[in-house]
Design a protein around this motif. Sequence first.
Motif, PDB file in Angstrom:
ATOM      1  N   MET A  40      51.475  38.526  50.290  1.00 52.70           N
ATOM      2  CA  MET A  40      50.644  37.618  51.170  1.00 52.70           C
ATOM      3  C   MET A  40      49.147  37.562  50.488  1.00 52.70           C
ATOM      4  O   MET A  40      48.670  36.426  50.647  1.00 52.70           O
ATOM      5  N   THR A  41      48.709  38.733  50.045  1.00 56.06           N
ATOM      6  CA  THR A  41      47.636  38.682  49.411  1.00 56.06           C
ATOM      7  C   THR A  41      47.459  37.579  48.159  1.00 56.06           C
ATOM      8  O   THR A  41      46.480  36.729  48.010  1.00 56.06           O
ATOM      9  N   GLN A  42      48.567  37.763  47.215  1.00 54.73           N
ATOM     10  CA  GLN A  42      48.699  36.627  46.180  1.00 54.73           C
ATOM     11  C   GLN A  42      48.825  35.545  46.587  1.00 54.73           C
ATOM     12  O   GLN A  42      48.294  34.602  46.060  1.00 54.73           O
ATOM     13  N   LYS A  43      49.578  35.179  47.887  1.00 52.67           N
ATOM     14  CA  LYS A  43      49.642  33.946  48.578  1.00 52.67           C
ATOM     15  C   LYS A  43      48.340  33.333  48.468  1.00 52.67           C
ATOM     16  O   LYS A  43      47.869  32.233  48.233  1.00 52.67           O
ATOM     17  N   ALA A  44      47.454  34.141  49.517  1.00 53.32           N
ATOM     18  CA  ALA A  44      46.366  33.717  49.988  1.00 53.32           C
ATOM     19  C   ALA A  44      45.450  33.379  48.682  1.00 53.32           C
ATOM     20  O   ALA A  44      44.524  32.220  48.554  1.00 53.32           O
ATOM     21  N   ALA A  45      45.213  34.120  47.577  1.00 53.93           N
ATOM     22  CA  ALA A  45      44.466  33.852  46.636  1.00 53.93           C
ATOM     23  C   ALA A  45      44.829  32.813  45.664  1.00 53.93           C
ATOM     24  O   ALA A  45      44.123  31.770  45.267  1.00 53.93           O
ATOM     25  N   ALA A  46      46.416  32.347  45.631  1.00 52.49           N
ATOM     26  CA  ALA A  46      46.718  31.512  44.872  1.00 52.49           C
ATOM     27  C   ALA A  46      46.207  29.986  45.820  1.00 52.49           C
ATOM     28  O   ALA A  46      45.918  28.835  45.203  1.00 52.49           O
ATOM     29  N   LEU A  47      46.382  30.108  47.139  1.00 60.26           N
ATOM     30  CA  LEU A  47      45.999  28.826  47.907  1.00 60.26           C
ATOM     31  C   LEU A  47      44.411  28.755  47.845  1.00 60.26           C
ATOM     32  O   LEU A  47      44.088  27.507  47.540  1.00 60.26           O
ATOM     33  N   TYR A  48      43.663  29.704  47.855  1.00 64.74           N
ATOM     34  CA  TYR A  48      42.246  29.458  47.450  1.00 64.74           C
ATOM     35  C   TYR A  48      41.800  28.898  46.155  1.00 64.74           C
ATOM     36  O   TYR A  48      41.092  28.190  46.052  1.00 64.74           O
ATOM     37  N   ASP A  49      42.703  29.379  45.078  1.00 64.03           N
ATOM     38  CA  ASP A  49      42.344  28.878  43.912  1.00 64.03           C
ATOM     39  C   ASP A  49      42.700  27.539  43.544  1.00 64.03           C
ATOM     40  O   ASP A  49      42.245  26.823  42.718  1.00 64.03           O
ATOM     41  N   ALA A  50      43.676  27.168  44.472  1.00 66.10           N
ATOM     42  CA  ALA A  50      44.080  25.725  44.358  1.00 66.10           C
ATOM     43  C   ALA A  50      43.319  24.843  45.254  1.00 66.10           C
ATOM     44  O   ALA A  50      43.571  23.519  45.424  1.00 66.10           O
ATOM     45  N   GLY A  51      42.330  25.415  45.676  1.00 65.81           N
ATOM     46  CA  GLY A  51      41.278  24.656  46.578  1.00 65.81           C
ATOM     47  C   GLY A  51      41.861  24.154  48.089  1.00 65.81           C
ATOM     48  O   GLY A  51      41.220  23.447  48.643  1.00 65.81           O
ATOM     49  N   LEU A  52      42.972  24.885  48.339  1.00 60.94           N
ATOM     50  CA  LEU A  52      43.355  24.645  49.892  1.00 60.94           C
ATOM     51  C   LEU A  52      42.809  25.591  50.672  1.00 60.94           C
ATOM     52  O   LEU A  52      43.249  26.436  51.334  1.00 60.94           O
ATOM     53  N   ASP A  53      41.411  25.329  51.194  1.00 65.23           N
ATOM     54  CA  ASP A  53      40.606  26.300  52.035  1.00 65.23           C
ATOM     55  C   ASP A  53      41.090  26.423  53.377  1.00 65.23           C
ATOM     56  O   ASP A  53      41.112  27.787  53.816  1.00 65.23           O
ATOM     57  N   SER A  54      41.782  25.689  54.055  1.00 63.92           N
ATOM     58  CA  SER A  54      42.307  25.702  55.261  1.00 63.92           C
ATOM     59  C   SER A  54      43.324  26.710  55.309  1.00 63.92           C
ATOM     60  O   SER A  54      43.480  27.592  56.051  1.00 63.92           O
ATOM     61  N   GLU A  55      44.561  26.563  54.359  1.00 65.40           N
ATOM     62  CA  GLU A  55      45.610  27.384  54.345  1.00 65.40           C
ATOM     63  C   GLU A  55      45.315  28.519  53.869  1.00 65.40           C
ATOM     64  O   GLU A  55      45.902  29.602  54.324  1.00 65.40           O
ATOM     65  N   ALA A  56      44.335  28.729  52.882  1.00 64.74           N
ATOM     66  CA  ALA A  56      43.857  29.992  52.426  1.00 64.74           C
ATOM     67  C   ALA A  56      43.050  30.814  53.605  1.00 64.74           C
ATOM     68  O   ALA A  56      43.572  32.009  53.521  1.00 64.74           O
ATOM     69  N   GLY A  57      42.486  30.298  54.357  1.00 64.57           N
ATOM     70  CA  GLY A  57      41.958  30.889  55.583  1.00 64.57           C
ATOM     71  C   GLY A  57      42.733  31.609  56.175  1.00 64.57           C
ATOM     72  O   GLY A  57      42.852  32.720  56.714  1.00 64.57           O
ATOM     73  N   GLU A  58      43.996  31.117  56.643  1.00 64.45           N
ATOM     74  CA  GLU A  58      44.996  31.680  57.379  1.00 64.45           C
ATOM     75  C   GLU A  58      45.640  32.633  56.704  1.00 64.45           C
ATOM     76  O   GLU A  58      45.864  33.904  57.294  1.00 64.45           O
ATOM     77  N   ALA A  59      46.146  32.502  55.451  1.00 65.96           N
ATOM     78  CA  ALA A  59      46.757  33.451  54.580  1.00 65.96           C
ATOM     79  C   ALA A  59      45.981  34.783  54.497  1.00 65.96           C
ATOM     80  O   ALA A  59      46.286  35.751  54.258  1.00 65.96           O
ATOM     81  N   ALA A  60      44.428  34.538  53.956  1.00 66.32           N
ATOM     82  CA  ALA A  60      43.593  35.402  53.880  1.00 66.32           C
ATOM     83  C   ALA A  60      43.444  36.481  54.981  1.00 66.32           C
ATOM     84  O   ALA A  60      43.426  37.621  54.772  1.00 66.32           O
ATOM     85  N   ASN A  61      43.487  35.942  56.283  1.00 66.13           N
ATOM     86  CA  ASN A  61      43.360  36.696  57.316  1.00 66.13           C
ATOM     87  C   ASN A  61      44.555  37.493  57.541  1.00 66.13           C
ATOM     88  O   ASN A  61      44.613  38.740  57.911  1.00 66.13           O
ATOM     89  N   MET A  62      45.622  36.846  57.384  1.00 65.82           N
ATOM     90  CA  MET A  62      47.138  37.662  57.376  1.00 65.82           C
ATOM     91  C   MET A  62      47.171  38.791  56.482  1.00 65.82           C
ATOM     92  O   MET A  62      47.469  40.015  56.768  1.00 65.82           O
ATOM     93  N   ALA A  63      46.639  38.518  55.247  1.00 70.38           N
ATOM     94  CA  ALA A  63      46.756  39.296  53.911  1.00 70.38           C
ATOM     95  C   ALA A  63      46.054  40.487  54.410  1.00 70.38           C
ATOM     96  O   ALA A  63      46.170  41.769  54.105  1.00 70.38           O
ATOM     97  N   LYS A  64      44.792  40.181  54.965  1.00 76.27           N
ATOM     98  CA  LYS A  64      43.851  41.582  55.181  1.00 76.27           C
ATOM     99  C   LYS A  64      44.271  42.411  56.324  1.00 76.27           C
ATOM    100  O   LYS A  64      44.194  43.566  56.294  1.00 76.27           O
ATOM    101  N   TYR A  65      44.918  41.658  57.274  1.00 74.58           N
ATOM    102  CA  TYR A  65      45.422  42.496  58.356  1.00 74.58           C
ATOM    103  C   TYR A  65      46.646  43.220  57.909  1.00 74.58           C
ATOM    104  O   TYR A  65      46.564  44.577  58.303  1.00 74.58           O
ATOM    105  N   ALA A  66      47.624  42.683  57.194  1.00 74.65           N
ATOM    106  CA  ALA A  66      48.887  43.406  56.789  1.00 74.65           C
ATOM    107  C   ALA A  66      48.419  44.643  55.854  1.00 74.65           C
ATOM    108  O   ALA A  66      48.913  45.603  55.785  1.00 74.65           O
ATOM    109  N   ALA A  67      47.344  44.362  54.882  1.00 76.17           N
ATOM    110  CA  ALA A  67      47.127  45.332  53.969  1.00 76.17           C
ATOM    111  C   ALA A  67      46.345  46.471  54.666  1.00 76.17           C
ATOM    112  O   ALA A  67      46.553  47.889  54.304  1.00 76.17           O
TER     113      ALA A  67
END
Length: 386
Positions: free
Chosen positions: A298-325
């Motif tokens: 999930m962390t790698q997914k969040a990073a990939a979304l952020y690096d692709a410029g998809l800020d909204s999707e990255a926000g959701e994934a980043a929060n999920m990754a932080k929680y899970a980790a």
Amino acid sequence: MSTYTESDERLELRKAVRSLASAYGREYFTEKARSGEKTTELWLEIGKQGFLGTNLPEEYGGGGGGIGDTAAVCEELAAQGCPLLLMVVSPAICGTIIGRYGTEAQKQKWLPGICDGTGTMAFAITEPDAGTNTHKITTTGRKDGDEWVLNGRKVWISGIDEADHVLVVARVTDDGSGRVKPVLFVVPTDAPGFEAHPIPMEIVSPERQFQVFLDDVRLPADAVVGNEDGGLDQLFAGLNPERIMAASFSTGLARFALDKATAYVKEREVWGVPIGSHQGLAHPLAQSKIEIELARLMTQKAAALYDAGLDSEAGEAANMAKYAAAEAACDAADRAVQAHGGNGITQEYGVAGLLVAARAGRIAPVSREMILNYIGMHSLGLPKSY
């Protein structure tokens, strides 16, 4: 059938960081922490090897990669027993914001030092009475001719004693709506009117936490990073990377704890067999392996979304990754202590200290409860609960 793998370049980066960090290791880290010293040698070596600014542009000394690369560096450092919190702060938050919104002069002034480790920058947003609610910050900046004057107080600010500058979030107007209009200021840590006081902590780390007081701190006009009317977008350009980095910090800690536990239960024998042969120990450690790998994905997914410029999707994934980790790290640290038995609470075996370090991930930089609020409201469409 396809499988998810990181790029060869990312895997080589991980290998190189792992090799560097293992030469220092947990013993070096805890020795520095307990003696009140800093891990300056490791920090500067990371910078020298080009690992600090992997997410920043090459023309300023960076690696030209993305936040996923810097997250990988952070994770591998932690996995070798050297979790460096300033990796989250200096290159990921401050570097990202300046890289995206700074002027050319600001980039040339601050990014090279962030990249090579000689110009570490701290980040100050949290306040005693605002907590997670950034709309309620009271640190203010007002114009006085060609200068700005800052007044306010910040708390839980990492690494002030290792930073030349701190990126301070202040509000410049209050239109009566109660909504914050954040403006970002780069403040020298030796500026007149700037004071920092360490907060005594139980966590075993050479990186310290501080209360910061700003009393009529005067700054030139070019201390403002980005547009003073830019609003929350500029701030969240750094906060999504912060969550991704925090997740990597936690997964690295979790990996270190699991490695320690696994090695111990393979060697420790009771009644003629390694204790790892018993399901009461094997199954919890296997659970941690699963939880860690899920959090890493999930962390790698969040990073990939952020690096692709998809800020909204990255926000959701980043929060999920932080929680899970954070959950994975807390479980792994607890299981590592339990697997060691009485040895788990000795300094010699070095796992008890991980309990506090891992537990911090459930609180900072955003609590798991606020993440659940976010997912409930934004992902599930539930009514706002706060």
